[in-house]
Enzyme design. Structure first.
Site: not given
Ligand SMILES: Nc1ncnc2c1ncn2[C@@H]1O[C@H](COP(=O)(O)OS(=O)(=O)O)[C@@H](OP(=O)(O)O)[C@H]1O
Ligand SMILES: Nc1ncnc2c1ncn2[C@@H]1O[C@H](COP(=O)(O)OP(=O)(O)O)[C@@H](O)[C@H]1O
Length: 213
Positions: A46-48, A50, A53, A120
């Site tokens: 997913g996007l930064s 999102s 983590s 990714s």
């Protein structure tokens, strides 16, 4: 879908033709039986900002509390060490994912539930990792958060820097993100709480008989 050349093919190619695989004395099956659950790779993408983590760690805690053997490989942390030599060009992102895929494969061999939290961005690279692993081991978890929500969260202030041009090749702004076509798990963080998103992942693992609750 992006079409990125594998410029590092000399790195990716197998130069170990004279090296013979050493059979381990403890078999993966024995580790699986001792652990009481199957190994799996939870591949978050997913996007930064999102929530990769956040959700991966919440799931990891739930699994750990159920007695599972787990580990989280996180983009920010791995890029400080193992992949500290890689930038955010397309070619370096490809190499980043290739290395993580190989590390995840080792963790699977160790019988663990390994979670990877990397943007990714390219479909081809996620497929490459899927193909690296035995059938059913790669579980793609699409952390699907609209870019405007990620940008309003901006937990590290990176979107602000990308918009001002201070950071180049930023995913979703001037670097591509290929959305998963059929992820095993599709999580919408703008519609559910952190705990709700994490439970969605754990429920999937229980439903598939990978872990027992
Ligand atoms: N240009 C650019 N684009 C995207 N992200 C950037 C960039 N520069 C730094 N960062 C920070 O690095 C984290 C992403 O690293 P990854 O290894 O997950 O990226 S990738 O999978 O190779 O695309 C990413 O972490 P997350 O926010 O957790 O996704 C950012 O904190
Ligand atoms: N439902 C949710 N799931 C995950 N993160 C959420 C959710 N709601 C709000 N957030 C917040 O969004 C941010 C996501 O950051 P992070 O997990 O670092 O994302 P990523 O790893 O994808 O860059 C965190 O500040 C987190 O608290």
């Amino acid at each position: 879908m992006s079409d990125v050349p594998y410029k590092n093919i000399d790195v990716i190619g197998d130069k170990s033709s004279d090296v013979v695989w050493h059979q381990a004395s403890v078999l993966t099956e024995q580790r699986v039986s001792a652990n009481g659950h199957k190994p799996v790779v939870l591949w978050y993408t997913g996007l930064s900002g999102s929530g990769k983590s956040t959700v991966a760690n919440a799931v990891d805690k739930m699994l750990f509390d159920l007695g599972c053997k787990t580990y989280v490989l996180d983009g920010d942390n791995v890029r400080h060490g193992l992949n500290g030599d890689l930038s955010f060009t397309d070619v370096d992102r490809i190499e980043n994912i290739r290395r993580i895929g190989e590390v995840a494969k080792l963790f699977v061999d160790a019988g663990l539930i390994v979670s990877t939290a990397f943007i990714s961005p390219f479909l081809a690279d996620r497929q490459m990792v899927r193909d690296l692993l035995p059938n059913g081991i790669f579980v793609e978890v699409f952390i699907d958060t609209p870019i405007d929500v990620c940008e309003s969260r901006d937990p590290k202030g990176l979107y602000k820097k990308a918009r001002s041009g201070e950071i180049k090749n930023f995913t979703g702004i001037d670097s591509a993100y290929d959305m998963p076509l059929s992820p095993e798990i599709h999580v919408k963080t703008d519609l559910a709480s952190i705990e709700g998103c994490a439970s969605q992942v754990v429920d999937y693992l229980v439903e598939k008989g990978i872990v027992a609750r």
